[in-house]
Design an enzyme around this catalytic site. Structure first.
Site, PDB file in Angstrom:
ATOM      1  N   ASP A  26     -32.343   3.188  -9.543  1.00  0.00           N
ATOM      2  CA  ASP A  26     -32.484   2.567 -10.882  1.00  0.00           C
ATOM      3  C   ASP A  26     -31.264   1.773 -11.350  1.00  0.00           C
ATOM      4  OD1 ASP A  26     -34.745   4.064 -10.597  1.00  0.00           O
ATOM      5  OD2 ASP A  26     -34.538   5.186 -12.461  1.00  0.00           O
ATOM      6  N   GLU A  74     -37.209   2.304 -12.294  1.00  0.00           N
ATOM      7  CA  GLU A  74     -38.075   2.963 -13.269  1.00  0.00           C
ATOM      8  C   GLU A  74     -38.754   1.891 -14.119  1.00  0.00           C
ATOM      9  OE1 GLU A  74     -36.185   5.844 -15.855  1.00  0.00           O
ATOM     10  OE2 GLU A  74     -37.922   5.872 -17.210  1.00  0.00           O
ATOM     11  N   LYS A 131     -41.293   3.322  -9.852  1.00  0.00           N
ATOM     12  CA  LYS A 131     -41.675   4.671 -10.286  1.00  0.00           C
ATOM     13  C   LYS A 131     -41.889   4.687 -11.801  1.00  0.00           C
ATOM     14  CE  LYS A 131     -36.831   6.235 -10.446  1.00  0.00           C
ATOM     15  NZ  LYS A 131     -36.700   6.744 -11.793  1.00  0.00           N
ATOM     16  N   VAL A 159     -28.133   5.452 -11.442  1.00  0.00           N
ATOM     17  CA  VAL A 159     -28.006   5.773 -12.865  1.00  0.00           C
ATOM     18  C   VAL A 159     -29.351   6.274 -13.379  1.00  0.00           C
ATOM     19  CG1 VAL A 159     -26.159   4.108 -13.244  1.00  0.00           C
ATOM     20  CG2 VAL A 159     -28.514   3.355 -13.545  1.00  0.00           C
ATOM     21  N   THR A 160     -29.301   7.178 -14.341  1.00  0.00           N
ATOM     22  CA  THR A 160     -28.123   7.867 -14.804  1.00  0.00           C
ATOM     23  C   THR A 160     -28.028   9.220 -14.104  1.00  0.00           C
ATOM     24  OG1 THR A 160     -29.272   8.932 -16.668  1.00  0.00           O
ATOM     25  CG2 THR A 160     -28.272   6.785 -17.099  1.00  0.00           C
ATOM     26  N   CYS A 164     -32.265  10.309 -13.937  1.00  0.00           N
ATOM     27  CA  CYS A 164     -33.044   9.939 -12.742  1.00  0.00           C
ATOM     28  C   CYS A 164     -32.386  10.365 -11.430  1.00  0.00           C
ATOM     29  CB  CYS A 164     -33.346   8.452 -12.756  1.00  0.00           C
ATOM     30  SG  CYS A 164     -34.527   8.063 -14.068  1.00  0.00           S
ATOM     31  N   GLN A 204     -23.654  27.192  -6.717  1.00  0.00           N
ATOM     32  CA  GLN A 204     -24.415  28.216  -5.981  1.00  0.00           C
ATOM     33  C   GLN A 204     -24.588  27.835  -4.512  1.00  0.00           C
ATOM     34  OE1 GLN A 204     -27.788  29.944  -8.381  1.00  0.00           O
ATOM     35  NE2 GLN A 204     -27.426  28.099  -9.604  1.00  0.00           N
TER      36      GLN A 204
HETATM   37  C1  C5J Z   1     -32.760   6.834 -15.604  1.00  0.00           C
HETATM   38  C2  C5J Z   1     -33.178   7.162 -17.961  1.00  0.00           C
HETATM   39  N1  C5J Z   1     -32.938   5.922 -14.656  1.00  0.00           N
HETATM   40  N2  C5J Z   1     -31.937   7.549 -18.213  1.00  0.00           N
HETATM   41  N3  C5J Z   1     -33.549   6.745 -16.726  1.00  0.00           N
HETATM   42  O1  C5J Z   1     -31.898   7.666 -15.523  1.00  0.00           O
HETATM   43  O2  C5J Z   1     -34.006   7.150 -18.842  1.00  0.00           O
END
Ligand code: C5J
Length: 236
Positions: A26, A74, A131, A159-160, A164, A204
């Site tokens: 993204d 996204e 996606k 990101v972020t 995502c 962990q």
């Molecule tokens: C992603 C978001 N790509 N932060 N989307 O992290 O909404």
């Protein structure tokens, strides 16, 4: 041939170039630049810029090494038929997904803002997975693409970090992939979330995966391929 090790936490990440994919998550103008979806939710987008240079160095080195590269974006169909009501309404945004913004319709496939930033733009042979959700495996053919290529391990940039990237790494973990996240090639709007999101992955004994950085990854990749290590730079 092409076997390597990256110094990582909680312990070294062993990989093979042929069965590892770089996943670029993204890196879209809508998240990275002002005027996009990220800013519509009230975020200062500037911290995300820090990941671009290190991610570009990693992308170039992986391409040179012949590693499989896949990109994700996204976003939604122009008719918004795949946009859940909850996602449309959530956050009480200044403008909604699908509305016209300075970079075109917010988070809509085909708009300028939805596309990937120039310096990390996909080249021929690198699939782009569109996606509708946060995770890159949900409602996509990513898993099929990776399995057809014989991929077992992922190196993640994007990101972020806490949204995502984290969601995708968790989905990958449940599907049996080993994932390495490069800390300076992922970014968050919130410094505390950046730190904690990375902690969660490697806690962990590596419950979701491994964490390293571009410098250590580039050294491991160079050793695996016999290439000169690419300079890691300062990450700015
Ligand atoms: C992603 C978001 N790509 N932060 N989307 O992290 O909404």
């Amino acid at each position: 041939m092409g076997k390597g090790t990256v110094e990582a936490d909680p312990y070294p990440f062993d990989f093979e170039v042929e069965t590892t994919a770089l996943i670029m998550i993204d890196f879209q103008r809508d998240f990275v630049y002002p005027g996009g979806f990220g800013e519509s939710l009230g975020n200062d987008t500037s911290p995300l810029l820090a990941a671009l240079k290190p991610a570009e160095r990693v992308l170039t080195a992986c391409r040179d090494a012949g590693m499989f590269v896949v990109h994700t974006r996204e976003g939604h169909r122009p008719d918004l038929s795949d946009l859940p009501r909850a996602k449309y309404e959530r956050g009480n945004p200044s403008i909604h997904i699908g509305d016209e913004g300075p970079m075109g319709r917010l988070l809509v496939r085909g708009s300028y803002g939805h596309d990937i930033v120039e310096e990390l733009y996909p080249i021929e042979g690198e699939p782009v997975v569109d996606k509708p959700g946060k995770g890159a495996f949900y409602a996509t053919d990513l898993d099929t693409i990776l399995r057809m290529k014989g991929i077992e391990r992922l190196v993640a940039c994007g990101v972020t970090t806490e949204v995502c990237v984290n969601t995708t790494v968790r989905e990958a973990n449940d599907r049996g992939y080993d994932a390495l996240v490069l800390s300076d090639c992922v970014a968050s709007y919130f410094p505390e979330f950046q730190r904690v999101a990375l902690e969660m992955i490697k806690a962990q004994g590596g419950i979701f995966g491994w964490v390293s950085d571009s410098g250590r990854f580039l050294a491991g990749l160079a050793a695996a391929t016999g290439a000169q290590p690419a300079a890691a730079g300062t990450g700015g």
